[in-house]
Motif scaffolding. Sequence first.
Motif, short mmCIF file in Angstrom:
data_model
loop_
_atom_site.label_atom_id
_atom_site.label_comp_id
_atom_site.label_asym_id
_atom_site.label_seq_id
_atom_site.Cartn_x
_atom_site.Cartn_y
_atom_site.Cartn_z
N ASP A 134 -65.52 30.57 11.31
CA ASP A 134 -64.34 29.88 11.82
C ASP A 134 -63.40 30.91 12.44
O ASP A 134 -63.35 32.06 12.01
CB ASP A 134 -63.65 29.17 10.62
CG ASP A 134 -62.32 28.56 10.98
OD1 ASP A 134 -62.30 27.69 11.88
OD2 ASP A 134 -61.30 28.92 10.37
N ASN A 184 -59.39 31.20 13.20
CA ASN A 184 -58.12 30.52 12.96
C ASN A 184 -56.94 31.32 13.51
O ASN A 184 -57.04 32.53 13.75
CB ASN A 184 -57.94 30.23 11.47
CG ASN A 184 -57.54 31.45 10.66
OD1 ASN A 184 -56.38 31.87 10.65
ND2 ASN A 184 -58.50 32.03 9.94
N VAL A 187 -59.26 28.73 19.45
CA VAL A 187 -59.56 28.74 18.00
C VAL A 187 -60.24 27.45 17.56
O VAL A 187 -60.28 26.46 18.29
CB VAL A 187 -58.26 28.95 17.19
CG1 VAL A 187 -57.63 30.28 17.56
CG2 VAL A 187 -57.28 27.80 17.38
N SER A 201 -59.62 26.46 14.11
CA SER A 201 -58.72 25.97 13.07
C SER A 201 -57.31 26.45 13.36
O SER A 201 -57.12 27.60 13.79
CB SER A 201 -59.14 26.45 11.68
OG SER A 201 -60.38 25.90 11.29
N ASN A 258 -53.53 26.99 11.74
CA ASN A 258 -52.63 27.06 10.59
C ASN A 258 -51.23 26.73 11.10
O ASN A 258 -50.58 27.56 11.72
CB ASN A 258 -52.64 28.47 9.97
CG ASN A 258 -54.02 29.09 9.96
OD1 ASN A 258 -54.99 28.44 9.56
ND2 ASN A 258 -54.13 30.34 10.41
N HIS A 295 -49.80 25.72 6.88
CA HIS A 295 -49.43 27.13 6.75
C HIS A 295 -48.14 27.19 5.95
O HIS A 295 -47.05 27.20 6.50
CB HIS A 295 -49.27 27.74 8.15
CG HIS A 295 -49.40 29.23 8.17
ND1 HIS A 295 -50.20 29.93 7.30
CD2 HIS A 295 -48.83 30.17 8.97
CE1 HIS A 295 -50.13 31.23 7.57
NE2 HIS A 295 -49.29 31.39 8.57
N LYS A 333 -53.28 27.39 3.92
CA LYS A 333 -53.28 28.84 3.99
C LYS A 333 -51.84 29.34 3.81
O LYS A 333 -50.97 29.01 4.61
CB LYS A 333 -53.83 29.34 5.33
CG LYS A 333 -53.71 30.87 5.49
CD LYS A 333 -54.13 31.34 6.87
CE LYS A 333 -53.77 32.81 7.08
NZ LYS A 333 -54.16 33.31 8.41
N GLU A 344 -61.05 34.72 4.22
CA GLU A 344 -60.79 35.07 5.62
C GLU A 344 -60.54 36.56 5.78
O GLU A 344 -60.11 37.25 4.86
CB GLU A 344 -59.59 34.29 6.17
CG GLU A 344 -58.24 34.78 5.69
CD GLU A 344 -57.08 34.27 6.52
OE1 GLU A 344 -57.28 33.89 7.69
OE2 GLU A 344 -55.97 34.27 5.98
N SER A 399 -63.98 33.02 7.74
CA SER A 399 -63.03 32.72 8.80
C SER A 399 -62.36 34.01 9.25
O SER A 399 -62.10 34.89 8.44
CB SER A 399 -61.97 31.71 8.31
OG SER A 399 -61.11 31.34 9.37
N CYS A 431 -59.00 35.53 11.40
CA CYS A 431 -57.66 35.16 11.86
C CYS A 431 -57.17 36.10 12.96
O CYS A 431 -57.38 37.32 12.91
CB CYS A 431 -56.67 35.20 10.69
SG CYS A 431 -54.96 34.84 11.17
N SER A 463 -65.23 25.21 12.85
CA SER A 463 -64.39 25.10 11.66
C SER A 463 -65.23 24.92 10.40
O SER A 463 -66.26 24.25 10.43
CB SER A 463 -63.43 23.92 11.81
OG SER A 463 -62.77 23.66 10.59
#
Length: 251
Positions: A4, A6, A28, A30, A32, A62, A109, A163, A219, A221, A249
């Motif tokens: 994923d 994110n 992206v 996903s 947040n 988030h 998250k 992540e 995942s 980020c 995702s």
Amino acid sequence: MRVDLNCDLGEGFGQWTLADDEALLDVVTSANIACGFHAGDPMIIRKACESAAERGVAIGAHVGFRDLAGFGRRELAVSPADLRDETLYQIGALAGFARAAGSSVTYVKPHGALYNSAALDFERADAVASAIDEFAEPLTLMGPPGSQLQRAAEAHGIEFVAEGFADRRYTAAGTLTPRSVPGAVIDDPDVAAAQAVRMVSTGTVESIDGDDVAVAVRSICVHGDTPGSVHTARRVRHALESADVTLGSFT
């Protein structure tokens, strides 16, 4: 391999815009989305949810400390009971807008100082997990691998997704290097892309001191508030796909 990608989004407030959410949502898998405590307001949350839903991007809450002035990056003294209630409040707020957009919140998250402290402090991690547990629908918890957040998720029977960060340096202990340390934020898109590929393909990352650190993740980020975040996200996605990694995702 499948991973994923994110990004933190919806982090503007009123007339103030932090990142190009629309461009990031084209990259992206996903999102947040800030829930109004560290950033975001009802109008921005609605727009972020609608844009994510239009693109089929998963929506995550988030959640952070109630600290707009400090962007949720200051450590606050919050009791576990208050943190549980404030987390549940934020999830519920985002869920309303996600449903209005024809989608739903699928994961949580933590943000900033809450993310870092809950990764080390089980009481705080348990407060976040307790809020997820009390929410009416199943939600996944995202956080650092091997952290107290993972332990709390497992204690509550909550799915946990580990992540890693493409644009942050790690310490030898596997935690994020504090932003106050020079070089803690990776601003070179090629370096960030290489770090993302290494994390996914080998389960390791090079620490800021040059040590190899284990970080098995599902995942990756990219921070939306990092300058040039759109270019970095695109570069990370391209590098992962070039390494035969499928982007999608976890939800």
